[in-house]
Enzyme design. Structure first.
Site, PDB file in Angstrom:
ATOM      1  N   GLU A  55      87.980   6.144 121.101  1.00 39.69           N
ATOM      2  CA  GLU A  55      87.784   4.793 121.592  1.00 39.69           C
ATOM      3  C   GLU A  55      86.414   4.327 121.637  1.00 39.69           C
ATOM      4  OE1 GLU A  55      89.463   7.262 123.115  1.00 39.69           O
ATOM      5  OE2 GLU A  55      91.190   6.765 124.164  1.00 39.69           O
ATOM      6  N   CYS A  89      86.169   6.093 129.165  1.00 34.86           N
ATOM      7  CA  CYS A  89      86.648   4.976 128.005  1.00 34.86           C
ATOM      8  C   CYS A  89      87.349   3.782 128.541  1.00 34.86           C
ATOM      9  CB  CYS A  89      87.514   5.697 127.093  1.00 34.86           C
ATOM     10  SG  CYS A  89      86.932   6.705 125.802  1.00 34.86           S
TER      11      CYS A  89
END
Ligand code: THU
Length: 132
Positions: A55, A89
């Site tokens: 990500e 993330c």
């Protein structure tokens, strides 16, 4: 770009994952507001803490090219079921696309609709009140 197309882009990126330690591949595909797609895969490192998730790779690729407005991100993994972003993330995504949508795929191949706000409802915020 449909959700399904974005999921497919994430699957393509997952194939490039460098995972000699965990064997767990992740792929991400980030759709910008202008319709461009940036992909990422996880890249592990012999110094484990230097590993970067799929990500963040996708997001940082875009930001490093001057892109700052994002629509959505699709995330898939070798678990072949819904894989939610890790805590780091979630915080990174929340700083750059708190209004963004997230798409996952479950083991039956169905797309699961979520959002950055849904996976991190109480984001850390370092704004100091009354800061000049
Ligand atoms: N990983 C990601 O790429 N994204 C996540 O949100 C969770 C974890 C990676 C890091 C590591 O290479 C592997 O998955 C196992 O934790």
């Amino acid at each position: 770009m449909t959700k399904r197309e974005l999921i497919n882009k994430a699957k393509e990126a997952k194939a490039f994952a460098h995972v000699p330690y965990s064997g767990f591949s992740v792929g991400a595909a980030l759709l910008t507001k202008s319709g461009k797609v940036y992909t990422g895969c996880n890249i592990e490192n012999s110094s484990f803490g230097a590993t970067i998730c799929a990500e963040r790779i996708a997001l940082f690729k875009a930001i490093s090219e001057g892109v700052t407005e994002f629509e959505s991100m699709a995330v898939v993994s070798s678990a072949n079921d819904v894989t939610y972003p890790c805590g780091i993330c979630r915080q990174v995504l929340s700083d750059h696309m708190y209004d963004g949508k997230l798409y996952f795929e479950n083991k039956d191949g169905e797309i699961i609709d979520s959002s950055v706000k849904e996976v991190l409802p109480f984001k850390f915020n370092n704004e100091i009140p009354n800061k000049k």
